[in-house]
Design a protein around this motif. Structure first.
Motif, PDB file in Angstrom:
ATOM      1  N   ASN A  40       0.831  -1.208   0.000  1.00 25.83           N
ATOM      2  CA  ASN A  40       0.000   0.000   0.000  1.00 25.83           C
ATOM      3  C   ASN A  40       0.858   1.247   0.000  1.00 25.83           C
ATOM      4  OD1 ASN A  40      -1.745  -2.038   2.126  1.00 25.83           O
ATOM      5  ND2 ASN A  40      -2.643  -1.332   0.217  1.00 25.83           N
ATOM      6  N   ALA A  43       2.585   2.696   3.079  1.00 23.67           N
ATOM      7  CA  ALA A  43       2.577   1.704   4.156  1.00 23.67           C
ATOM      8  C   ALA A  43       3.903   0.966   4.265  1.00 23.67           C
ATOM      9  CB  ALA A  43       1.447   0.701   3.949  1.00 23.67           C
ATOM     10  N   GLY A  44       4.723   1.027   3.227  1.00 23.32           N
ATOM     11  CA  GLY A  44       6.034   0.389   3.308  1.00 23.32           C
ATOM     12  C   GLY A  44       5.960  -1.123   3.412  1.00 23.32           C
ATOM     13  N   ASN A  45       4.879  -1.710   2.917  1.00 18.50           N
ATOM     14  CA  ASN A  45       4.747  -3.161   3.030  1.00 18.50           C
ATOM     15  C   ASN A  45       4.884  -3.864   1.677  1.00 18.50           C
ATOM     16  OD1 ASN A  45       2.367  -2.076   2.134  1.00 18.50           O
ATOM     17  ND2 ASN A  45       1.033  -3.417   3.327  1.00 18.50           N
ATOM     18  N   GLY A  72      10.331  -2.018   1.453  1.00 20.82           N
ATOM     19  CA  GLY A  72      10.095  -0.576   1.288  1.00 20.82           C
ATOM     20  C   GLY A  72       8.725  -0.279   0.717  1.00 20.82           C
ATOM     21  N   ASP A  73       8.602   0.954   0.272  1.00 22.46           N
ATOM     22  CA  ASP A  73       7.307   1.475  -0.158  1.00 22.46           C
ATOM     23  C   ASP A  73       7.210   1.447  -1.690  1.00 22.46           C
ATOM     24  OD1 ASP A  73       4.856   2.553   0.331  1.00 22.46           O
ATOM     25  OD2 ASP A  73       5.555   4.610   0.582  1.00 22.46           O
TER      26      ASP A  73
ATOM     27  N   THR B 275       9.507   4.129   6.074  1.00 21.81           N
ATOM     28  CA  THR B 275       9.459   2.742   5.576  1.00 21.81           C
ATOM     29  C   THR B 275      10.859   2.165   5.777  1.00 21.81           C
ATOM     30  OG1 THR B 275       9.767   3.620   3.345  1.00 21.81           O
ATOM     31  CG2 THR B 275       7.542   3.163   4.029  1.00 21.81           C
ATOM     32  N   THR B 276      11.624   1.989   4.724  1.00 22.92           N
ATOM     33  CA  THR B 276      13.022   1.630   4.980  1.00 22.92           C
ATOM     34  C   THR B 276      13.809   2.894   5.272  1.00 22.92           C
ATOM     35  OG1 THR B 276      13.332   1.683   2.589  1.00 22.92           O
ATOM     36  CG2 THR B 276      13.029  -0.465   3.612  1.00 22.92           C
ATOM     37  N   ASN B 637       3.863   3.185  10.065  1.00 20.34           N
ATOM     38  CA  ASN B 637       5.023   3.948   9.566  1.00 20.34           C
ATOM     39  C   ASN B 637       5.027   5.412   9.973  1.00 20.34           C
ATOM     40  OD1 ASN B 637       6.044   1.669   8.282  1.00 20.34           O
ATOM     41  ND2 ASN B 637       4.734   2.023   6.518  1.00 20.34           N
TER      42      ASN B 637
END
Lengths: 340, 664
Positions: A40, A43-45, A72-73, B275-276, B637
């Motif tokens: 997403n 969301a970084g998923n 990462g995103d 995120t990262t 996040n």
């Protein structure tokens, strides 16, 4: 008795050590394809999967399992240079360089502005950008940004032919910009339709460009064939109405047949002058998101469902018969086939 | 750093400014003391009556309505409404970092299903339907009342989750009082709030000013950093807010006229997700609102009449540095509503509500400036067939431009189990609707002007216990069970083109249990007070029109199954201390419940002292937030700060003894 116990312990140790030495990697070697699940937005998923066409199984969350952190995103694209993969993580502004055998992260290239796709020529990689008019140049050996050159427009899909970089100006654009990679200077731009979304080379080295017609349906979508030597448009094939939403143009390994999504999967010979009237594979009530065609003729489509849950991949054989359905990550998107 | 858009009471240097600001305010208030002595009127009975009546009427309501304890509100003075609701109510607050956009949901639904009113005026954004509680300061309300569920049909339009009512009612206490709060904390946080209230038996006026700012570059842990876990500072997260409210009321015999004004200004940088890497799009947002309400009420004989009229003008300025996007969104809301009640007999009262709400909104993403008009009328009967039993039957019909809406109704009963009212049982059943917001209807692309309103059918059963000892100490226990079904849930989903659009696509079943406990204990010179709220809420998707949808049977995203908070205060002589504990179970972040935020546990504490001499009282509190220094996220996040420290000092000058403080 003690000897027996020692032997037992020794065999247990040998078994454990053998198991460690042969610890099966997270995914089997061999034919299949890597799949980037975008995750997403914000969301970084995003995640990485591998589908083995030999075991007919999907192996999810490879990057996280190997590196114990998130990818990462919006991972959006993967380019491969030998045994190293370059995963473009769009909204994180990074490129994860991974060992293709283990998915171990070798390094992370940062400082990119919304990178989208990457094309490789020689020891350089060229990265397009959704927000920047510059193309970033990556030194593949040093795995770092080596420079950039300006296109005058943002870019999306990239194809290299005969030492020239063809960059599609997708976001609000209507051109394909040609850059000489020797001089890194723009040679010309070819006006196509609004929002060229995907491009592929056919067996004759001609560049096919799929233009969506704009996200608000401003134009009728079209397929455009460009001569990569003269930069002339050789063919323009229009879709039916502005309500059509074609995407994901690709070709088979032989380069003689084009495939794209348009209310299902459609295919046409590169010699055709009209669009196929029927779908090759019907959507079946699904919202198909991305399409890829493997070297063996397998056709793979992804279904992101509601874009907030794990999506599906549907694997068809070259005749369009469904062979497998697997649960992937969230918003399964780009696919990269590997042979052996 | 965001440029401040108005002058604050406190400039940059804390110590110097605390002294300077105190001097300024003291100088301003001292002359008032002399004036106030002349208009000082003893009015203890009146204040107590207001308090007791309010509490009793809420307990006797046929559905759950609670008012946040004023002592708990005082603990969060100078803070924002999101923090208060998260710590002291059963609302689940979702916020993008500690100063980021914050919404609050009731009983398992989303923040857009929570109606928010200020002195009777709806302040939900006409655009997205939400209220951003991060930019509503506590100073903007003297009372916070929460209705759970959609049973309340007294407003022009309703909400199926529940309602948060903010109000700033002046008290006819005859007290002239000035108060100044100054604070400073970690990561460049400064706050100030000043209030002044005065009046007589017939006239009351309140004035409140506030301002706060923070660099907000707090430390957090990034577990997904490419090089391994690192501690980083939050970027692009500064904020500055400020505003003022002014209230005036005049009463004569059986009529009351009041006017309320509220100016609110918030400028925030919007941090990106971590995120990262920590993303930074250079986003910022400014929200400015100007609101005004006038009320007139009359009670001649058996008739009661209330007329409320108000309006809100809101501007939102957004900027994204990366894509060089600047947008200005604006909206206006105007409403007028009337309420008439006529007591036919001692046991039967008929009530008629009628009102009209007109909204106009503009946005870069709308093709036109869009308008929306809602007219509604409701008829209710309240009947007490016997002394202990209260019955309510109410029906409302909305007429909405371009949309058909089914009639709504609510039916409820409350029964005094004990003659003294210590034990009350109640039950209610209702069917109500929530209208689509303007973004759902008109956003380009994806807005869908053929949307149907969301509907909810459900009810609750509750038991309420309250015992007030002769010493005035109060102990309460409330239990509620609720269940409802929401149909035509509006969600944004992608279509064939990949573009997202608003659709009525899912049905949701919500059921749950709520517990509220309040207790006050006095031992020798010790006084202790505690409030505990617990909610179990299962809100599951039961039907979907999406093929292969794995969200069916799953919990709605960001809706925790368990939510508990507890506030405990203890006082000894001039000293006081308190602790707040908030815990939530995992909150799913994907519709198939395959990913989630882990359960959270947060503890805050404070120690302080309160002392006074003559007409002056000083309170000083030292506050430690996130005592356990645990990493936490409310939205995936968007990290919240680790342990932070705050110092707050409050100075109050009053013409009356402070025995009235607990009455408002």
């Amino acid at each position: 008795m003690k000897t027996l116990i020692r032997l037992l312990l020794l065999s247990v140790l040998i078994m454990i050590s053998c198991e460690r030495a042969d610890d099966p990697s997270l995914f089997p070697a061999g034919r299949g394809f890597f799949l980037l699940n975008e995750g997403n937005y914000l969301a970084g998923n995003g995640s990485l999967s591998f589908y083995s066409t030999e075991t007919k199984k999907i192996y999810n969350d490879l990057f996280t399992a190997e590196n114990e952190r998130a990818l990462g995103d919006i991972p959006s694209y993967m380019a491969v240079d030998g045994d190293r993969g370059f995963i473009i993580v769009n909204n994180s502004g990074t490129i994860e360089v991974v060992d293709m055998r283990t998915m171990e992260s070798l390094t992370t290239i940062t400082g990119l502005n919304s990178p989208r796709q990457m094309a490789i020529s020689g020891r350089k990689g060229y990265v397009s950008s959704l927000y920047s008019t510059a193309v970033s140049v990556i030194d593949l050996d040093r795995q770092e940004i080596a420079g950039s050159f300006d296109l005058g427009s943002t870019s999306e899909a990239m194809v290299i032919a005969d030492g020239k970089l063809f960059s599609a100006c997708w976001s609000g654009g209507n051109t394909v910009i040609v850059t000489d990679l020797e001089t890194e200077e723009v040679i010309t731009s070819v006006t196509v339709g609004l929002e060229p979304e995907s491009m592929v080379l056919d067996k004759s080295g001609k560049l096919w460009v799929l233009c969506t017609g704009g996200w608000q349906g401003e134009e009728i979508p079209r397929l455009v064939k460009i001569n990569t030597v003269t930069y002339e448009k050789e063919t323009e094939i229009f879709f039916r109405t502005t309500g059509d939403n074609p995407s994901s143009l690709t070709a088979n390994a032989a380069g003689d047949t084009l495939y794209f999504l348009d209310e299902g999967v459609r295919r046409m010979a590169v010699t055709a002058s009209v669009l196929p009237s029927e779908t090759f594979i019907a959507a079946g009530g699904r919202l198909l998101y991305k399409l890829a065609v493997g070297p063996g003729g397998q056709i793979v489509v992804t279904d992101a469902i509601d874009y907030q849950q794990k999506g599906d991949i549907l694997v068809y054989n070259s005749r369009g018969i469904l062979e497998d359905t697997e649960k992937a990550g969230i918003i399964p998107g780009f696919m990269f086939f590997v042979q052996d | 750093m965001i440029k401040r858009s108005f002058t604050y009471i406190i400039p940059s240097c804390v110590s110097r400014n605390i002294i300077t600001a105190s001097t300024v305010i003291l100088s301003a208030l001292l002359p008032l003391q002399g004036v106030a002595q002349d208009i000082f009127i003893e009015d203890t009975v009146n204040i107590l009556a207001v308090t007791v009546t309010a509490s009793a009427s809420l307990r006797h309501s046929t559905h759950t309505v609670v008012k946040i304890d004023s002592a708990v509100m005082a603990r969060y003075e100078g803070g924002d409404m999101a923090t208060l609701l998260h710590a002291a109510s059963l609302l689940s607050v979702k916020r993008y970092g500690n100063a980021g956009l914050a919404s609050a949901s009731i009983r398992g639904l989303s923040g857009s299903h929570t109606m928010v009113t200020w002195n009777g005026l709806s302040i939900n954004s006409p655009g997205n339907g939400y209220s951003d509680f991060a930019i509503i300061p506590l100073s903007a309300a003297t009372s916070v009342k929460i209705t759970s569920g959609g049973s309340d049909l007294d407003d022009i339009a309703g909400s199926i989750g529940g309602k948060v009512e903010l109000s700033t009612e002046p008290l006819f206490s005859g007290v002239t009082e000035g108060s100044l709060t100054l604070g400073a904390g970690s990561y460049g946080e400064y706050l100030s709030a000043a209030t002044l209230r005065s009046g007589s038996d017939h006239f009351a006026v309140n004035l409140s000013l506030w301002g706060s700012m923070a660099q907000n570059d707090f430390r957090y842990v990034n577990n997904d950093a490419p090089g391994g876990q690192v501690e980083e500072n939050r970027a692009n997260s500064a904020f500055a807010t400020g505003g003022a409210t002014a209230d005036a009321a005049f009463r004569f015999r059986r009529s009351l006229l009041s006017a309320h004004l509220w100016y609110n200004d918030a400028a925030r940088e919007l941090p990106g997700p971590v995120t990262t890497v920590q993303q930074n799009f250079g986003e910022s947002q400014k929200d400015r609102s100007f609101r005004g309400v006038m009320k007139y009420s009359l009670q001649p004989g058996r008739l009661t009449a209330h007329i409320t009229a108000g309006g809100s003008y809101d501007v939102n300025l957004y900027h994204n540095e990366v894509v060089q996007l600047t947008g200005e969104n604006g909206s206006e809301t105007y409403m007028v509503k009337t309420h008439f009640g006529y007591r036919l007999t001692d046991r039967l009262e008929l009530l008629l509500n009628a009102g009209d709400e007109y909204q106009v909104a503009r946005s870069l993403s709308y093709q036109n400036t869009e308008e929306h008009n809602v007219f509604s009328a409701s008829l209710a009967a309240k009947y007490n067939p016997v002394h202990r039993l209260r019955l309510l039957l109410q029906a409302r019909q909305m007429a909405v431009s371009g949309m058909s809406v089914i009639p709504e109704f609510t039916a409820g009963a409350s029964w005094l189990l004990s003659e003294n009212g210590e034990h009350i049982v109640k039950a209610s059943f209702s069917r109500n609707t929530k209208l689509p917001c303007m973004n759902d209807l008109y956003w380009v692309p994806g807005g869908n002007n053929t949307l149907s309103p969301e509907t909810s059918t459900g009810g609750e059963a509750a038991w309420s216990f309250a015992r007030v000892a002769s010493s005035g100490l109060r102990n309460t226990l409330d239990l509620a069970l609720h269940a409802s079904r929401v149909d035509n849930l509006i969600q944004w989903l992608p279509g064939q083109s990949g573009l997202w659009s608003a659709v009525n696509v899912r049905s949701v079943n919500v059921r749950g249990a709520e517990v509220r406990v309040g207790s006050e204990v006095a031992v020798s010179e010790w006084k202790m007070k505690g409030n505990l709220n617990y909610a179990f809420t299962r809100s599951q998707v039961t039907g979907s029109e999406i093929s292969n949808d794995n969200s069916v049977g799953k919990q709605l995203i960001y809706s925790p199954l368990h939510h508990l908070n507890m506030n405990m205060d203890a006082g000894w002589k001039i000293y006081r201390a308190g602790v707040t504990v908030i815990t939530e179970s995992r909150r799913y972040t994907t519709s198939d419940n395959s990913e989630w935020l882990p359960a959270s546990f947060n503890a805050d504490m404070f120690i302080g002292a309160s002392f006074g001499k003559g007409r002056t009282r000083v309170k000083a509190d030292f506050i430690i937030n996130n005592v356990l220094n645990s990493p936490a996220e409310s939205v995936r996040n968007y990290p919240l700060p680790m342990r932070t420290f705050n110092l707050r000092i409050n100075l109050t000058l009053s013409e009356k003894p402070k025995k009235h403080e607990n009455t408002h």
